[in-house]
Design an enzyme around this catalytic site. Structure first.
Site, PDB file in Angstrom:
ATOM      1  N   CYS A  93       0.808  -1.288   0.016  1.00  9.07           N
ATOM      2  CA  CYS A  93       0.072   0.029   0.055  1.00  9.07           C
ATOM      3  C   CYS A  93       1.021   1.309  -0.051  1.00  9.07           C
ATOM      4  CB  CYS A  93      -0.905   0.055   1.202  1.00  9.07           C
ATOM      5  SG  CYS A  93      -2.208  -1.449   1.146  1.00  9.07           S
TER       6      CYS A  93
ATOM      7  N   ASN B 221     -10.178  -0.540  -1.659  1.00 10.93           N
ATOM      8  CA  ASN B 221      -8.767  -0.271  -1.149  1.00 10.93           C
ATOM      9  C   ASN B 221      -7.714  -1.153  -2.551  1.00 10.93           C
ATOM     10  OD1 ASN B 221      -6.006  -0.446  -0.947  1.00 10.93           O
ATOM     11  ND2 ASN B 221      -6.274  -1.234   1.432  1.00 10.93           N
TER      12      ASN B 221
ATOM     13  N   HIS C 221      -3.868   7.360   1.052  1.00 12.75           N
ATOM     14  CA  HIS C 221      -4.052   5.946   0.750  1.00 12.75           C
ATOM     15  C   HIS C 221      -5.599   5.801   1.114  1.00 12.75           C
ATOM     16  CE1 HIS C 221      -3.884   1.654   0.429  1.00 12.75           C
ATOM     17  NE2 HIS C 221      -4.056   1.421   1.602  1.00 12.75           N
TER      18      HIS C 221
HETATM   19  O1  UT7 Z   1      -4.011  -0.839   3.184  1.00 14.19           O
HETATM   20  C1  UT7 Z   1      -3.851  -1.228   4.482  1.00 14.19           C
HETATM   21  C2  UT7 Z   1      -4.886  -2.544   4.325  1.00 14.19           C
HETATM   22  N1  UT7 Z   1      -5.575  -2.740   5.811  1.00 14.19           N
HETATM   23  C3  UT7 Z   1      -6.547  -1.870   6.155  1.00 14.19           C
HETATM   24  O2  UT7 Z   1      -6.863  -1.114   5.668  1.00 14.19           O
HETATM   25  C4  UT7 Z   1      -7.185  -2.723   7.179  1.00 14.19           C
HETATM   26  C5  UT7 Z   1      -7.418  -1.477   8.335  1.00 14.19           C
HETATM   27  N2  UT7 Z   1      -8.586  -2.048   9.075  1.00 14.19           N
HETATM   28  C6  UT7 Z   1      -9.601  -2.151   8.976  1.00 14.19           C
HETATM   29  O3  UT7 Z   1     -10.194  -1.339   8.011  1.00 14.19           O
HETATM   30  C7  UT7 Z   1     -10.975  -2.465   9.943  1.00 14.19           C
HETATM   31  O4  UT7 Z   1     -10.070  -3.074  11.253  1.00 14.19           O
HETATM   32  C8  UT7 Z   1     -11.818  -3.569   9.395  1.00 14.19           C
HETATM   33  C9  UT7 Z   1     -12.710  -3.031   8.417  1.00 14.19           C
HETATM   34  C10 UT7 Z   1     -10.869  -4.711   8.806  1.00 14.19           C
HETATM   35  C11 UT7 Z   1     -12.563  -4.277  10.601  1.00 14.19           C
HETATM   36  O5  UT7 Z   1     -13.249  -3.460  11.278  1.00 14.19           O
HETATM   37  P1  UT7 Z   1     -13.311  -3.268  12.836  1.00 14.19           P
HETATM   38  O6  UT7 Z   1     -14.137  -2.349  13.439  1.00 14.19           O
HETATM   39  O7  UT7 Z   1     -11.913  -3.465  13.276  1.00 14.19           O
HETATM   40  O8  UT7 Z   1     -13.933  -4.809  12.944  1.00 14.19           O
HETATM   41  P2  UT7 Z   1     -13.705  -5.940  13.980  1.00 14.19           P
HETATM   42  O9  UT7 Z   1     -12.468  -6.969  12.888  1.00 14.19           O
HETATM   43  O10 UT7 Z   1     -13.077  -5.812  15.102  1.00 14.19           O
HETATM   44  O11 UT7 Z   1     -14.773  -6.861  13.738  1.00 14.19           O
HETATM   45  C12 UT7 Z   1     -16.049  -6.638  14.715  1.00 14.19           C
HETATM   46  C13 UT7 Z   1     -17.139  -7.559  14.159  1.00 14.19           C
HETATM   47  C14 UT7 Z   1     -16.622  -9.186  14.251  1.00 14.19           C
HETATM   48  O12 UT7 Z   1     -17.757  -9.563  15.089  1.00 14.19           O
HETATM   49  P3  UT7 Z   1     -17.634  -9.857  16.759  1.00 14.19           P
HETATM   50  O13 UT7 Z   1     -16.667 -10.892  16.866  1.00 14.19           O
HETATM   51  O14 UT7 Z   1     -17.663  -8.683  17.112  1.00 14.19           O
HETATM   52  O15 UT7 Z   1     -19.032 -10.927  16.777  1.00 14.19           O
HETATM   53  C15 UT7 Z   1     -16.270  -9.506  13.001  1.00 14.19           C
HETATM   54  O16 UT7 Z   1     -16.317 -10.971  13.022  1.00 14.19           O
HETATM   55  O17 UT7 Z   1     -17.586  -7.547  12.851  1.00 14.19           O
HETATM   56  C16 UT7 Z   1     -17.402  -8.781  12.268  1.00 14.19           C
HETATM   57  N3  UT7 Z   1     -17.013  -8.504  10.799  1.00 14.19           N
HETATM   58  C17 UT7 Z   1     -18.030  -8.813  10.008  1.00 14.19           C
HETATM   59  N4  UT7 Z   1     -19.298  -8.561  10.011  1.00 14.19           N
HETATM   60  C18 UT7 Z   1     -20.145  -8.602   8.909  1.00 14.19           C
HETATM   61  C19 UT7 Z   1     -15.926  -8.738  10.401  1.00 14.19           C
HETATM   62  N5  UT7 Z   1     -16.004  -8.585   8.993  1.00 14.19           N
HETATM   63  C20 UT7 Z   1     -17.416  -8.685   8.912  1.00 14.19           C
HETATM   64  C21 UT7 Z   1     -18.111  -8.331   7.719  1.00 14.19           C
HETATM   65  N6  UT7 Z   1     -19.247  -8.344   7.649  1.00 14.19           N
HETATM   66  N7  UT7 Z   1     -17.424  -8.383   6.196  1.00 14.19           N
END
Ligand code: UT7
Length: 324
Positions: A117, A281, A251
């Site tokens: 990235c 992304n 980014h």
């Molecule tokens: O270029 C750099 C590349 N990387 C990035 O940009 C990543 C940066 N990080 C992020 O954008 C965020 O951390 C994410 C979007 C990946 C995740 O968001 P979050 O607010 O950190 O969510 P989380 O991983 O803590 O997950 C929260 C909940 C979980 O459920 P429980 O355990 O609370 O029941 C996940 O299982 O959301 C659930 N979850 C989803 N639910 C519906 C994770 N992915 C999904 C999904 N749809 N696609």
């Protein structure tokens, strides 16, 4: 000699995949994806398309070259091509060499570099350093990634985030500004932290012609790294330059990251253009695709000051202060 952007171009594949489309093949929904990431849709290559990375790079570059040609550049004036990608079609030859041939710039120096990235930032600062040294005058810089090669559509926490695409800029040394700070790259900082390499990684990109290994990510860790480190780096850069830009072109990883960076810099959101809602992304391509949109819409003009900032796998990050 100072570097000036004289052409921009972008390309995304025709196929649009909405959040609802993803919700049909995995346990997710439009509301979750939009509220957590800002993404509404992304463009992905058809799975059986051939030479996806090259195709995207060629199309974006053609558009950038046409714009530069309208300003008087001849294609044969391009002396160097740098392609930033972590998803090349093959281990070698470098995408940049194939690109040189396909664009009719066969004899140019050409190489790829890989910093995921942050790749476009690395390529752009390398190009401007070459131009600054007087070694080359006109450089084509491309950021291209076909993330669909690395996605596991069984993993809802990563596969919803990415798209395929390419962006290109033609950077040209402007001798009118030799020895002055009237134009060009006024400052640049690149950093890395390899002790956290496992936070965002992919074991292989060469499993077969169309598919690589699988991307693994601790999303929360990348999110926190970006929100903490990017504003600090941008502040350090702006203090070094002694100025504040009109726009911050970040980014496009997550709309909430952009909002958090704006808040920590105490800057209004209208200084942070974005298009993550439409393209998701696209890794090395996000910044040049956004630059292309801003130039073509007239939102960016000669004389504007902008900060470009990328971050991601490495972990790595970078920021460049530009006067256009
Ligand atoms: O270029 C750099 C590349 N990387 C990035 O940009 C990543 C940066 N990080 C992020 O954008 C965020 O951390 C994410 C979007 C990946 C995740 O968001 P979050 O607010 O950190 O969510 P989380 O991983 O803590 O997950 C929260 C909940 C979980 O459920 P429980 O355990 O609370 O029941 C996940 O299982 O959301 C659930 N979850 C989803 N639910 C519906 C994770 N992915 C999904 C999904 N749809 N696609």
């Amino acid at each position: 000699m100072f570097s000036r952007i004289i052409g921009t171009g972008a390309f995304v594949p025709e196929k649009t995949v909405t959040n609802d489309d993803l919700a049909r093949i995995m346990d997710t929904n439009d509301e979750w994806i939009r509220s957590r990431t800002g993404i509404r849709e992304r463009h992905l290559f058809e799975e059986d398309a051939k030479d996806k990375t090259q195709t995207a790079a060629i199309k974006a570059s053609e558009r950038a070259l046409v714009m530069a040609e309208e300003k008087g550049l001849k294609r044969s004036d391009i002396e160097l091509i740098i392609v930033a990608t972590c998803t090349p079609d093959h281990a070698f030859p470098a995408t940049a060499c194939v690109l040189a041939d396909r664009l009719g710039i066969g004899s140019a120096a050409a190489f790829d570099l890989s910093l995921a990235c942050t790749g476009f930032l690395a390529a752009f600062s390398t190009a401007s350093a070459y131009i600054g040294s007087g070694m080359y005058k006109n450089v084509l810089v491309v950021g291209v990634d076909v993330m669909s090669k690395l996605l596991d559509f069984g993993d809802r926490s990563t596969s919803i985030l990415f798209g395929d695409g390419a962006g290109a800029v033609v950077l040209s040394g402007d001798e009118r500004f030799r020895g002055s700070c009237e134009s060009g790259v006024l400052g640049s900082i690149m950093r890395s932290d390899g002790s956290r390499a496992g936070v965002l990684s992919c074991d292989s990109i060469y499993k077969n012609e169309d598919r690589g290994g699988v991307l693994h990510m601790d999303g929360r860790a990348v999110f926190e790294f970006a929100v903490r480190e990017v504003p600090k780096l941008i502040k350090e850069l702006c203090e070094g330059v002694g100025s504040v830009p009109s726009y911050y072109i970040l980014h496009q990883a997550n709309y909430r990251i952009i909002e958090a960076v704006a808040k920590r810099l105490r800057e209004p959101m209208d200084k942070f253009p974005y298009n993550i809602d439409r393209f998701a992304n696209t890794t090395a391509a996000t910044i040049p695709i956004l630059l292309d949109e801003l130039f073509r819409s007239g939102r960016l003009r000669e004389g504007d000051e902008v900060v470009l900032s990328g971050f991601g796998a490495g972990l790595s990050l970078g920021a460049i202060y530009l006067r256009l």
